[in-house]
Design a protein around this motif. Sequence first.
Motif, PDB file in Angstrom:
ATOM      1  N   PHE A   7      32.368  43.980  49.178  1.00  0.00           N
ATOM      2  CA  PHE A   7      32.246  44.459  50.461  1.00  0.00           C
ATOM      3  C   PHE A   7      32.176  43.188  51.411  1.00  0.00           C
ATOM      4  O   PHE A   7      31.835  42.206  52.314  1.00  0.00           O
ATOM      5  CB  PHE A   7      31.493  45.224  50.899  1.00  0.00           C
ATOM      6  N   ARG A   8      32.831  42.013  50.740  1.00  0.00           N
ATOM      7  CA  ARG A   8      32.441  40.989  50.762  1.00  0.00           C
ATOM      8  C   ARG A   8      34.186  40.519  51.092  1.00  0.00           C
ATOM      9  O   ARG A   8      34.174  39.333  50.372  1.00  0.00           O
ATOM     10  CB  ARG A   8      31.189  39.671  51.127  1.00  0.00           C
ATOM     11  N   PRO A   9      35.077  40.279  51.811  1.00  0.00           N
ATOM     12  CA  PRO A   9      36.715  40.067  51.553  1.00  0.00           C
ATOM     13  C   PRO A   9      36.488  38.451  51.859  1.00  0.00           C
ATOM     14  O   PRO A   9      38.369  38.085  51.327  1.00  0.00           O
ATOM     15  CB  PRO A   9      36.966  40.879  52.597  1.00  0.00           C
ATOM     16  N   GLU A  10      35.906  37.228  52.549  1.00  0.00           N
ATOM     17  CA  GLU A  10      36.488  35.987  52.517  1.00  0.00           C
ATOM     18  C   GLU A  10      35.568  35.884  51.044  1.00  0.00           C
ATOM     19  O   GLU A  10      36.256  34.611  50.560  1.00  0.00           O
ATOM     20  CB  GLU A  10      34.863  35.617  53.217  1.00  0.00           C
ATOM     21  N   LEU A  11      35.270  36.613  50.364  1.00  0.00           N
ATOM     22  CA  LEU A  11      34.628  35.624  48.972  1.00  0.00           C
ATOM     23  C   LEU A  11      36.166  36.220  47.760  1.00  0.00           C
ATOM     24  O   LEU A  11      36.350  35.498  46.363  1.00  0.00           O
ATOM     25  CB  LEU A  11      34.013  36.534  48.335  1.00  0.00           C
ATOM     26  N   HIS A  12      37.017  36.850  47.923  1.00  0.00           N
ATOM     27  CA  HIS A  12      38.227  37.142  47.274  1.00  0.00           C
ATOM     28  C   HIS A  12      39.911  37.344  47.598  1.00  0.00           C
ATOM     29  O   HIS A  12      39.556  37.552  49.136  1.00  0.00           O
ATOM     30  CB  HIS A  12      38.211  38.379  46.456  1.00  0.00           C
ATOM     31  N   ARG A  13      40.465  37.423  47.010  1.00  0.00           N
ATOM     32  CA  ARG A  13      41.961  37.723  47.548  1.00  0.00           C
ATOM     33  C   ARG A  13      42.510  38.796  47.762  1.00  0.00           C
ATOM     34  O   ARG A  13      42.801  39.652  47.136  1.00  0.00           O
ATOM     35  CB  ARG A  13      43.156  37.452  46.317  1.00  0.00           C
ATOM     36  N   GLY A  17      39.385  33.411  42.730  1.00  0.00           N
ATOM     37  CA  GLY A  17      40.545  34.402  40.967  1.00  0.00           C
ATOM     38  C   GLY A  17      39.031  35.281  40.513  1.00  0.00           C
ATOM     39  O   GLY A  17      39.093  36.149  40.489  1.00  0.00           O
ATOM     40  N   LEU A  18      38.258  34.060  40.065  1.00  0.00           N
ATOM     41  CA  LEU A  18      36.998  35.642  39.694  1.00  0.00           C
ATOM     42  C   LEU A  18      36.533  36.015  40.200  1.00  0.00           C
ATOM     43  O   LEU A  18      36.446  37.057  39.880  1.00  0.00           O
ATOM     44  CB  LEU A  18      35.536  34.182  38.981  1.00  0.00           C
ATOM     45  N   LEU A  19      35.745  35.870  41.587  1.00  0.00           N
ATOM     46  CA  LEU A  19      35.711  37.314  42.130  1.00  0.00           C
ATOM     47  C   LEU A  19      36.242  38.102  42.781  1.00  0.00           C
ATOM     48  O   LEU A  19      35.857  38.760  42.997  1.00  0.00           O
ATOM     49  CB  LEU A  19      34.769  36.734  43.712  1.00  0.00           C
ATOM     50  N   THR A  20      37.606  37.745  43.022  1.00  0.00           N
ATOM     51  CA  THR A  20      38.790  38.466  42.523  1.00  0.00           C
ATOM     52  C   THR A  20      38.595  39.712  41.626  1.00  0.00           C
ATOM     53  O   THR A  20      38.604  41.427  41.458  1.00  0.00           O
ATOM     54  CB  THR A  20      40.235  38.200  43.324  1.00  0.00           C
ATOM     55  N   ALA A  21      38.080  38.965  40.332  1.00  0.00           N
ATOM     56  CA  ALA A  21      38.278  39.562  39.377  1.00  0.00           C
ATOM     57  C   ALA A  21      37.038  40.932  39.011  1.00  0.00           C
ATOM     58  O   ALA A  21      36.877  42.529  38.517  1.00  0.00           O
ATOM     59  CB  ALA A  21      38.397  39.242  37.592  1.00  0.00           C
ATOM     60  N   VAL A  22      36.158  40.766  39.769  1.00  0.00           N
ATOM     61  CA  VAL A  22      34.847  41.098  40.500  1.00  0.00           C
ATOM     62  C   VAL A  22      34.849  41.516  41.140  1.00  0.00           C
ATOM     63  O   VAL A  22      34.483  43.730  40.557  1.00  0.00           O
ATOM     64  CB  VAL A  22      33.421  39.932  40.202  1.00  0.00           C
ATOM     65  N   ALA A  23      35.342  42.069  42.237  1.00  0.00           N
ATOM     66  CA  ALA A  23      36.033  43.074  43.027  1.00  0.00           C
ATOM     67  C   ALA A  23      36.456  44.146  42.486  1.00  0.00           C
ATOM     68  O   ALA A  23      36.066  45.103  43.014  1.00  0.00           O
ATOM     69  CB  ALA A  23      36.087  42.077  44.328  1.00  0.00           C
ATOM     70  N   ASP A  54      44.697  39.922  49.171  1.00  0.00           N
ATOM     71  CA  ASP A  54      45.863  40.449  48.671  1.00  0.00           C
ATOM     72  C   ASP A  54      46.033  40.561  47.203  1.00  0.00           C
ATOM     73  O   ASP A  54      47.554  41.398  46.619  1.00  0.00           O
ATOM     74  CB  ASP A  54      47.007  39.472  49.318  1.00  0.00           C
ATOM     75  N   ASP A  55      45.249  40.935  46.453  1.00  0.00           N
ATOM     76  CA  ASP A  55      45.774  40.586  44.502  1.00  0.00           C
ATOM     77  C   ASP A  55      45.718  42.830  44.088  1.00  0.00           C
ATOM     78  O   ASP A  55      45.021  43.006  44.957  1.00  0.00           O
ATOM     79  CB  ASP A  55      44.452  40.482  44.027  1.00  0.00           C
ATOM     80  N   THR A  56      46.991  42.452  43.651  1.00  0.00           N
ATOM     81  CA  THR A  56      47.674  44.112  43.053  1.00  0.00           C
ATOM     82  C   THR A  56      46.238  44.502  42.666  1.00  0.00           C
ATOM     83  O   THR A  56      46.033  45.612  42.985  1.00  0.00           O
ATOM     84  CB  THR A  56      48.913  43.713  42.820  1.00  0.00           C
ATOM     85  N   ALA A  57      45.942  44.307  41.500  1.00  0.00           N
ATOM     86  CA  ALA A  57      44.505  44.749  41.317  1.00  0.00           C
ATOM     87  C   ALA A  57      43.203  45.504  41.868  1.00  0.00           C
ATOM     88  O   ALA A  57      43.110  46.380  42.331  1.00  0.00           O
ATOM     89  CB  ALA A  57      44.079  43.909  39.751  1.00  0.00           C
ATOM     90  N   LEU A  58      43.266  44.246  42.750  1.00  0.00           N
ATOM     91  CA  LEU A  58      42.275  44.830  43.804  1.00  0.00           C
ATOM     92  C   LEU A  58      42.717  45.973  45.397  1.00  0.00           C
ATOM     93  O   LEU A  58      41.876  46.592  45.236  1.00  0.00           O
ATOM     94  CB  LEU A  58      41.224  43.415  44.632  1.00  0.00           C
ATOM     95  N   LEU A  59      43.452  45.612  45.204  1.00  0.00           N
ATOM     96  CA  LEU A  59      44.864  46.604  46.524  1.00  0.00           C
ATOM     97  C   LEU A  59      44.215  48.341  45.223  1.00  0.00           C
ATOM     98  O   LEU A  59      43.808  49.627  46.106  1.00  0.00           O
ATOM     99  CB  LEU A  59      45.415  46.346  46.576  1.00  0.00           C
ATOM    100  N   THR A  60      44.824  48.005  44.687  1.00  0.00           N
ATOM    101  CA  THR A  60      44.971  49.498  43.693  1.00  0.00           C
ATOM    102  C   THR A  60      43.830  49.195  43.650  1.00  0.00           C
ATOM    103  O   THR A  60      43.687  51.104  43.380  1.00  0.00           O
ATOM    104  CB  THR A  60      45.946  49.028  42.666  1.00  0.00           C
ATOM    105  N   ALA A  61      42.498  49.396  42.894  1.00  0.00           N
ATOM    106  CA  ALA A  61      41.023  49.883  42.909  1.00  0.00           C
ATOM    107  C   ALA A  61      40.820  49.970  44.346  1.00  0.00           C
ATOM    108  O   ALA A  61      39.980  51.451  44.364  1.00  0.00           O
ATOM    109  CB  ALA A  61      40.216  48.652  41.799  1.00  0.00           C
ATOM    110  N   LYS A  62      40.932  49.111  44.603  1.00  0.00           N
ATOM    111  CA  LYS A  62      40.656  49.764  46.140  1.00  0.00           C
ATOM    112  C   LYS A  62      41.098  50.778  46.977  1.00  0.00           C
ATOM    113  O   LYS A  62      40.175  51.866  47.658  1.00  0.00           O
ATOM    114  CB  LYS A  62      40.407  48.322  47.531  1.00  0.00           C
ATOM    115  N   ALA A  63      42.170  51.310  46.613  1.00  0.00           N
ATOM    116  CA  ALA A  63      42.904  52.499  47.549  1.00  0.00           C
ATOM    117  C   ALA A  63      42.772  54.101  46.852  1.00  0.00           C
ATOM    118  O   ALA A  63      42.173  54.463  47.292  1.00  0.00           O
ATOM    119  CB  ALA A  63      44.611  52.051  47.410  1.00  0.00           C
TER     120      ALA A  63
END
Length: 194
Positions: free
Chosen positions: A102-108, A57-63, A110-119
């Motif tokens: 750029f290491r998807p194995e480190l984060h979730r 969860g922490l690494l997902t927030a960082v990403a 399917d996280d909404t905040a991550l998907l939105t920022a990545k998009a």
Amino acid sequence: MTTERAYHHGDLRRALLTAALDAIAQEGPDALSLRDLARRAGVSHAAPAHHFKDRTGLLTAVAAEGYALFADALAEAPDLRERGVAYVRFAARHPAHFQVMFRPELHRTDDTALLTAKARATDELRAGVDDLTDAARGEDARLAGIAAWSLAHGFATLLLTGNLDGPADGKDPAELFRSVAGFLFRPPTTPGSS
């Protein structure tokens, strides 16, 4: 005493993210632990879990934060080459984010905040390719995008790992990237022109 300090951070989530970014920059994302993070931030060992649940969860927030900053940096660039420059500058200024994003194995993934920022970041990268003329882009815009991304990402990775120290010879990485990109993304010449 530790519990008391935990409530005087003001923005504990931000303090934990900052401590995580420092740890990642020093030791890499694989060495990060919530216990060490709590120690670095001067909070109880339960505090990171309260905000991020676990290390993933922490690494997902960082990403997610990284992709949001990345999208902002790319949006300010007027064309594809300058988006590449923004890419390199982002990596140099935010190496810890870059290592995690750029290491998807480190984060979730399917996280909404991550998907939105990545998009948003992906849209900004694609906009640079879309701005190319048809002749410069070639027949396949998707392949042109992969080529541009590969160049910028590869250059940024080489920069962060110290592999450009000798070849760069002290030159500004952004200027060096502009020169390198210029070799590959030149307007096509017409037959008979020199």
